[in-house]
Enzyme design. Structure first.
Site, mmCIF file in Angstrom:
data_model
loop_
_atom_site.group_PDB
_atom_site.id
_atom_site.type_symbol
_atom_site.label_atom_id
_atom_site.label_comp_id
_atom_site.label_asym_id
_atom_site.label_seq_id
_atom_site.Cartn_x
_atom_site.Cartn_y
_atom_site.Cartn_z
ATOM 1 N N SER A 1 -2.546 -7.887 2.766
ATOM 2 C CA SER A 1 -2.957 -7.767 4.170
ATOM 3 C C SER A 1 -3.397 -9.123 4.713
ATOM 4 C CB SER A 1 -4.107 -6.763 4.306
ATOM 5 O OG SER A 1 -3.688 -5.477 3.944
ATOM 6 N N HIS B 1 0.838 -1.206 0.000
ATOM 7 C CA HIS B 1 0.000 0.000 0.000
ATOM 8 C C HIS B 1 0.874 1.258 0.000
ATOM 9 C CE1 HIS B 1 -2.969 -2.829 2.194
ATOM 10 N NE2 HIS B 1 -3.452 -2.626 0.986
ATOM 11 N N ARG C 1 -2.074 -6.316 -8.555
ATOM 12 C CA ARG C 1 -0.992 -7.287 -8.411
ATOM 13 C C ARG C 1 -1.127 -8.434 -9.397
ATOM 14 N NH1 ARG C 1 -2.682 -7.826 -2.285
ATOM 15 N NH2 ARG C 1 -4.564 -7.346 -3.449
ATOM 16 N N LYS D 1 -16.918 -7.920 8.974
ATOM 17 C CA LYS D 1 -15.657 -8.672 8.941
ATOM 18 C C LYS D 1 -14.900 -8.588 10.266
ATOM 19 C CE LYS D 1 -13.722 -8.206 4.404
ATOM 20 N NZ LYS D 1 -12.616 -7.568 3.712
HETATM 21 P P1 ADP Z 1 -9.727 -3.980 -0.413
HETATM 22 O O1 ADP Z 1 -10.377 -4.755 0.673
HETATM 23 O O2 ADP Z 1 -10.540 -2.806 -0.884
HETATM 24 O O3 ADP Z 1 -9.190 -4.784 -1.558
HETATM 25 P P2 ADP Z 1 -6.990 -3.707 0.497
HETATM 26 O O4 ADP Z 1 -6.568 -2.973 1.716
HETATM 27 O O5 ADP Z 1 -6.790 -5.165 0.470
HETATM 28 O O6 ADP Z 1 -8.512 -3.287 0.322
HETATM 29 O O7 ADP Z 1 -6.302 -3.080 -0.791
HETATM 30 C C1 ADP Z 1 -6.463 -1.748 -1.146
HETATM 31 C C2 ADP Z 1 -5.846 -1.528 -2.519
HETATM 32 O O8 ADP Z 1 -4.446 -1.748 -2.459
HETATM 33 C C3 ADP Z 1 -6.361 -2.467 -3.607
HETATM 34 O O9 ADP Z 1 -6.427 -1.761 -4.836
HETATM 35 C C4 ADP Z 1 -5.301 -3.527 -3.681
HETATM 36 O O10 ADP Z 1 -5.262 -4.129 -4.965
HETATM 37 C C5 ADP Z 1 -4.067 -2.686 -3.443
HETATM 38 N N1 ADP Z 1 -2.944 -3.483 -2.935
HETATM 39 C C6 ADP Z 1 -2.923 -4.281 -1.861
HETATM 40 N N2 ADP Z 1 -1.704 -4.828 -1.697
HETATM 41 C C7 ADP Z 1 -0.936 -4.366 -2.702
HETATM 42 C C8 ADP Z 1 0.423 -4.586 -3.111
HETATM 43 N N3 ADP Z 1 1.237 -5.407 -2.436
HETATM 44 N N4 ADP Z 1 0.876 -3.936 -4.205
HETATM 45 C C9 ADP Z 1 0.048 -3.108 -4.911
HETATM 46 N N5 ADP Z 1 -1.235 -2.868 -4.582
HETATM 47 C C10 ADP Z 1 -1.726 -3.491 -3.495
#
Ligand code: ADP
Length: 146
Positions: free
Chosen positions: A128, A18, A91, A42
């Protein structure tokens, strides 16, 4: 007009992946709002307030970034902060398919433009959910976190 992007997500927790997206997107916009979606159904590792604190501390020296919690539809929240853009990271092919659908709906319903950044190679495998799983089994996850 100031270019404002909303980076919405769960960020439970906010990872180096992120952070990488935020840092690379910052030069593209005047302001970046990191929006933590509150999900009451959740089970989470950190409360939204804890996540907000952690992310705000990380970017304390960057006045163009703000961190907010929201519990409405993402398009409505984007409107309320004046964002014309939604920022997301990609990703995998699965991410791509998912983002394409959401982007299409967001554009139809709110005229929001989505900006996707491909994950950098060194952070592309971080998620995450992986961090939560490792942590649940007592593993050291500091490598994945800012
Ligand atoms: P959500 O539950 O909305 O998917 P996340 O917190 O999992 O929320 O992810 C938020 C954003 O960050 C999403 O667009 C996800 O694809 C992106 N993201 C998460 N991890 C990575 C990473 N390692 N590299 C690039 N983008 C990421």
């Amino acid at each position: 007009m100031a270019k404002i992007a909303l980076f919405p997500g769960s960020f439970d927790p906010f990872t180096k992946g992120h952070q990488n997206i935020v840092e690379r997107a910052l030069p593209l916009f005047d302001r970046l709002v990191i929006g933590i979606g509150r999900n009451t159904t959740k089970q989470t590792l950190y409360t939204p307030e804890e996540r907000q604190q952690q992310i705000a501390a990380l970017f304390a020296n960057e006045p163009r970034i703000e961190v907010q919690i929201y519990d409405i539809l993402t398009i409505d929240f984007a409107k309320s902060v004046g964002a014309q853009y939604v920022l997301r990271g990609v990703r995998t092919m699965a991410d791509f398919e998912y983002e394409r659908t959401i982007a299409d709906v967001n554009k139809r319903l709110a005229g929001l433009e989505t900006v996707l950044l491909f994950a950098d190679a060194d952070t592309a495998s971080i998620s995450s959910s992986l961090v939560r799983e490792l942590k649940a089994f007592g593993k050291d996850v500091t490598d994945f976190l800012p």
